[in-house]
Design a protein around this motif. Structure first.
Motif, PDB file in Angstrom:
ATOM      1  N   TYR A   1      10.677  -5.603  44.819  1.00 55.92           N
ATOM      2  CA  TYR A   1      10.447  -5.870  46.235  1.00 55.92           C
ATOM      3  C   TYR A   1      11.002  -7.232  46.644  1.00 55.92           C
ATOM      4  O   TYR A   1      11.088  -8.160  45.844  1.00 55.92           O
ATOM      5  CB  TYR A   1       8.949  -5.776  46.551  1.00 55.92           C
ATOM      6  N   CYS A   2      11.361  -7.352  47.914  1.00 59.02           N
ATOM      7  CA  CYS A   2      11.907  -8.606  48.439  1.00 59.02           C
ATOM      8  C   CYS A   2      10.823  -9.694  48.371  1.00 59.02           C
ATOM      9  O   CYS A   2       9.632  -9.384  48.442  1.00 59.02           O
ATOM     10  CB  CYS A   2      12.318  -8.453  49.895  1.00 59.02           C
TER      11      CYS A   2
ATOM     12  N   CYS B   1       7.382  -9.671  50.518  1.00 60.74           N
ATOM     13  CA  CYS B   1       7.024  -8.306  50.930  1.00 60.74           C
ATOM     14  C   CYS B   1       5.617  -7.994  50.441  1.00 60.74           C
ATOM     15  O   CYS B   1       5.267  -8.289  49.301  1.00 60.74           O
ATOM     16  CB  CYS B   1       8.006  -7.314  50.322  1.00 60.74           C
TER      17      CYS B   1
ATOM     18  N   HIS C   1       4.332  -5.067  49.899  1.00 62.21           N
ATOM     19  CA  HIS C   1       4.233  -3.893  49.025  1.00 62.21           C
ATOM     20  C   HIS C   1       3.600  -4.304  47.691  1.00 62.21           C
ATOM     21  O   HIS C   1       2.768  -3.584  47.129  1.00 62.21           O
ATOM     22  CB  HIS C   1       5.621  -3.310  48.720  1.00 62.21           C
TER      23      HIS C   1
ATOM     24  N   CYS D   1      10.921   2.131  50.207  1.00 66.40           N
ATOM     25  CA  CYS D   1      11.062   1.009  49.277  1.00 66.40           C
ATOM     26  C   CYS D   1      10.204   1.177  48.034  1.00 66.40           C
ATOM     27  O   CYS D   1      10.537   0.670  46.973  1.00 66.40           O
ATOM     28  CB  CYS D   1      10.741  -0.302  49.980  1.00 66.40           C
TER      29      CYS D   1
ATOM     30  N   ASN E   1       4.637  -0.899  57.951  1.00 69.02           N
ATOM     31  CA  ASN E   1       5.406  -2.147  58.150  1.00 69.02           C
ATOM     32  C   ASN E   1       6.323  -2.041  59.374  1.00 69.02           C
ATOM     33  O   ASN E   1       7.305  -2.770  59.499  1.00 69.02           O
ATOM     34  CB  ASN E   1       6.179  -2.539  56.885  1.00 69.02           C
TER      35      ASN E   1
ATOM     36  N   GLY F   1      11.966   0.435  55.920  1.00 72.67           N
ATOM     37  CA  GLY F   1      12.466  -0.676  55.116  1.00 72.67           C
ATOM     38  C   GLY F   1      13.701  -0.311  54.317  1.00 72.67           C
ATOM     39  O   GLY F   1      14.757  -0.936  54.418  1.00 72.67           O
TER      40      GLY F   1
ATOM     41  N   THR G   1       4.195  -6.328  55.632  1.00 75.32           N
ATOM     42  CA  THR G   1       5.357  -7.062  56.150  1.00 75.32           C
ATOM     43  C   THR G   1       6.656  -6.502  55.602  1.00 75.32           C
ATOM     44  O   THR G   1       6.682  -5.904  54.531  1.00 75.32           O
ATOM     45  CB  THR G   1       5.313  -8.544  55.732  1.00 75.32           C
ATOM     46  N   CYS G   2       7.716  -6.746  56.360  1.00 70.28           N
ATOM     47  CA  CYS G   2       9.057  -6.458  55.872  1.00 70.28           C
ATOM     48  C   CYS G   2       9.939  -7.631  56.304  1.00 70.28           C
ATOM     49  O   CYS G   2      10.757  -7.501  57.217  1.00 70.28           O
ATOM     50  CB  CYS G   2       9.577  -5.141  56.444  1.00 70.28           C
ATOM     51  N   PRO G   3       9.747  -8.799  55.659  1.00 70.05           N
ATOM     52  CA  PRO G   3      10.473  -9.989  56.105  1.00 70.05           C
ATOM     53  C   PRO G   3      11.980  -9.771  56.144  1.00 70.05           C
ATOM     54  O   PRO G   3      12.663 -10.259  57.059  1.00 70.05           O
ATOM     55  CB  PRO G   3      10.103 -11.065  55.078  1.00 70.05           C
ATOM     56  N   THR G   4      12.493  -9.038  55.188  1.00 71.68           N
ATOM     57  CA  THR G   4      13.944  -8.845  55.117  1.00 71.68           C
ATOM     58  C   THR G   4      14.476  -8.197  56.394  1.00 71.68           C
ATOM     59  O   THR G   4      15.389  -8.712  57.038  1.00 71.68           O
ATOM     60  CB  THR G   4      14.293  -7.962  53.900  1.00 71.68           C
ATOM     61  N   ASN G   5      13.899  -7.073  56.766  1.00 73.31           N
ATOM     62  CA  ASN G   5      14.432  -6.359  57.926  1.00 73.31           C
ATOM     63  C   ASN G   5      13.916  -6.904  59.251  1.00 73.31           C
ATOM     64  O   ASN G   5      14.557  -6.695  60.288  1.00 73.31           O
ATOM     65  CB  ASN G   5      14.137  -4.869  57.816  1.00 73.31           C
TER      66      ASN G   5
END
Ligand SMILES: Cc1ncc(C[n+]2csc(CCOP(=O)(O)OP(=O)(O)O)c2C)c(N)n1
Ligand code: SF4
Lengths: 376, 259
Positions: B25-26, B29, B31, B59, B129, B133, B219-223
């Motif tokens: 996972y990023c 994240c 997850h 994800c 999220n 993702g 959360t999905c900080p990346t996207n």
């Protein structure tokens, strides 16, 4: 030996129960619904699992889940429902778990009708879900044969960790015939070394997972080749067919399922008229009996392929024969069942001298059909 | 194995329900937090050896690499149906699905509603999220009104792209659902509450009390294009007003569960 009168759909349902079916998941669709109804009573009576799913998507994924635990599981449906199941079938194939599915085929495409048809041959034999996999496809021509093949389906599925699909058409599902039912087998839970039943059920308490993902293309390629290798073993060992009057036959009719059954009546009538014709009826349409058809080539003047579609198995027969002997085709698509008289007339045409390897059997048939039923 | 001396107190270690595999996972994240909550609960309940997880497409598709339990991996959205197949033939097993909001609330809405309505003895961990993702942050049914995603670049326009689906509220209307709650993972206090909910959800199943689902705001900080900290703030400030935390369905039998 006791024979009782059974309706086709009820008969295969009972045969599956006797083969040790532990779980059934299905969704109503004519002309298959009696299987679901029969099992909705029979399975709970035996303390086994029956669920009417929310859709065929639901049903096939319940089958997939149960298959991962290694029990004998099946679903049944008819053409439009099977289309919905193709995603699940592809995953089941990719995960290499055994599962059994019955398609009581009806007229299509689209919603079509509920009459008997064989329009799903291509879907079952050559296609289906995405990706590179094959499945065993069995095509019975009587209720007794459907019952026997139903039992065999579970054995084959487990032996090869593969999908086995039984393709019937509506007429076999709906008609009644005397049948000898197989003996009741015990439900056996085998200790498959792949089944996910929780770690405390595995000999070394090891963790198991089942998936169809191989992100690395090399690993996916290996998987595809492993599936093909297994298929080659299936092809070498599991081809089944029936032949009738072939010893001295100059002409050979090829048909599966109900078309093959009607063709047999026509062949008998032709024999009565002195025409040396026989019938070759594939029981496994996948693996297709290529070698057995090929062996007929040197002693056959002409083949007639009869199907309840516009010529789907015809392509496989052409591959087997490779243009060495003339082939003619007669089909009734869309839910029309051919009559023995129609097929007899086709057999009589064979013994006139129309035959030529240069004729395109489908196009020649289409011209004749168009005269009868303008394509519109 | 972590060694402790008699004076040290071990307060944090890898749950035994986890394998040694590091997650993919990023950074930031949640997850990973959700996984940990499930792992801790499975360990505390002593059910690792009889658990079968069902991973989704999303994800968390590789969840089976991280949990030290048996696992299968479902087609996109179909996890509740697969889980039904498993649980019906092995009723003494603990079966859970772990699904994202694209998986559960978009392509798999049919399967989840039907499983809940049937009252399947399953536990569902639902990760909301607010986007897809894995495929790069497209709009999900849970995307907030006005939220920019890679497929709603001008912000989700409700008149043409519809309104958020509130899964917990929706499933709570079904008689088959026994325990349906929404929690968040944006700070330690909420994470503790989330863990308790995950525990109750699994207890609901083990006691045979019916279908349970915990919706976890994630959360999905990346996207989302945010730092991990900003993403946590986004959950607290933007998501919770649309997705209020709370207990949407607690059947009388679950309400008296002693944990
Ligand atoms: C049938 C099908 N359609 C589309 C996809 C592509 N796909 C993969 S993951 C995904 C969305 C996942 O989003 P979500 O469930 O929200 O999980 P997240 O990745 O956010 O955890 C999609 C559309 C697929 N794998 N299968
Ligand atoms: S893409 Fe989003 S949901 Fe997926 S691992 Fe990264 S942060 Fe988590």
């Amino acid at each position: 030996m006791t024979r009782e009168l059974w309706k086709g759909n009820n008969a295969i349902a009972e045969a599956a129960v006797r083969a040790g079916l532990e779980a059934y998941f299905g969704y109503p669709i004519t002309p298959q619904t009696e299987v679901l109804e029969y099992l909705s009573r029979r399975m709970p009576e035996l303390g086994r699992v029956f669920v009417q799913a929310e859709s065929e998507l639901g049903a096939i994924n319940m089958v997939y889940g149960a298959a991962c635990t290694g029990v004998r599981v099946m679903s049944t449906s008819s053409s439009p429902g099977v289309s919905l199941m193709l995603e699940g079938l592809s995953y089941i194939a990719g995960t290499e778990v055994p599962a059994v599915l019955v398609n009581v085929m009806r007229g299509g495409p689209g919603l079509g009708n509920i009459a008997p048809a064989q329009g799903d041959y291509k879907q079952a034999v050559h296609g289906g879900g995405h990706g590179d996999y094959r499945q065993i496809v069995l095509a019975p021509a009587s209720i007794q044969e459907a019952v026997d093949l139903m039992v065999l389906s579970f054995d084959l599925a487990e032996k090869y960790r593969t999908i086995v699909m039984l393709i019937l058409d509506g007429s076999i599902g709906q008609m009644m015939e005397p049948v000898e039912m197989p003996p009741m087998q015990k439900v056996r839970r085998r200790d498959w070394d792949w089944a996910t039943r929780g770690r405390d059920q595995h000999p070394n308490g090891e963790r198991r997972f089942l998936t169809s993902i191989y992100l690395d293309p090399i690993e996916e390629e290996k998987t595809n080749l492993r599936l093909l290798k297994r298929w080659n073993i299936i092809q070498a060992n599991e081809v089944r067919y029936k032949d009738y009057f072939l010893e001295d036959a100059e002409f050979v009719v090829i048909g599966f399922g109900t078309a093959g059954r009607v063709a047999l009546s026509a062949v008998r009538a032709a024999r009565a008229k002195g025409i040396k014709v026989g019938l070759f009826r594939p029981v496994t349409v996948s693996p297709f009996p290529f070698d057995a058809v090929r062996e007929l080539v040197p002693r056959t003047r002409g083949f007639l392929v009869v199907e309840m579609n516009t010529g789907q198995m015809l392509d496989d027969v052409q591959v087997a024969i490779r243009g060495r002997v003339p082939i003619e085709f007669y089909g009734r698509p869309g839910g029309v069942v051919p009559l023995p008289e129609d097929i007899l007339a086709e057999i009589e045409r064979l013994s006139s001298d129309i035959l030529s390897v240069d004729r395109d059997p489908r196009q020649e048939w289409f011209k004749r059909m168009s005269a009868l039923t303008p394509a519109g | 194995m972590v060694m402790t001396t008699s004076t040290d107190k071990l307060i944090y270690t890898r749950p035994t329900a986890f394998t040694e595999t590091p997650t993919h996972y990023c950074p930031g994240c949640t997850h990973g937090i959700a996984h940990r909550l499930v792992a801790e609960v499975l360990e505390e309940m002593g059910v690792i050896e009889k658990t079968i997880g069902v991973a989704p497409v999303g994800c968390s598709v590789f969840a089976y690499n991280y949990f030290n339990t048996d696992f299968v991996e479902a087609p996109h959205g179909r996890a509740p149906a697969m889980a039904t197949g498993i649980k019906r033939v092995l009723p003494d097993r603990v079966v859970f699905t772990y699904q994202g909001d694209g998986d559960l609330a978009s392509i798999g809405m049919g399967e989840i509603v039907a499983a809940a309505a049937r009252g399947e003895q399953l536990t569902v961990i639902f990760i909301n999220n607010a986007n897809f993702g894995m495929t790069g942050g497209q709009m999900a049914p849970t995307t907030l009104p006005g939220q920019k995603t890679s497929s709603s670049p001008a912000g989700r326009e409700v008149s043409t792209q519809g309104y958020p689906i509130k899964v917990a509220e929706l499933l709570a209307t079904l008689d088959g659902a026994s325990y349906v709650v929404r929690r968040s993972m944006h700070d330690p206090a909420n994470i503790r509450k989330a863990k308790k909910a995950v525990r109750i959800a699994f207890e609901t199943q083990v006691q045979g009390l019916g279908f349970s689902l915990v919706e976890l705001l994630s959360t999905c900080p990346t996207n989302w294009g945010m730092t991990p900290v900003k993403a946590l703030d986004f959950v607290a400030e933007q998501m919770i007003p649309v997705y209020p935390l709370g207990d949407y369905k607690v059947s009388p039998a679950v309400a008296v569960l002693k944990i």
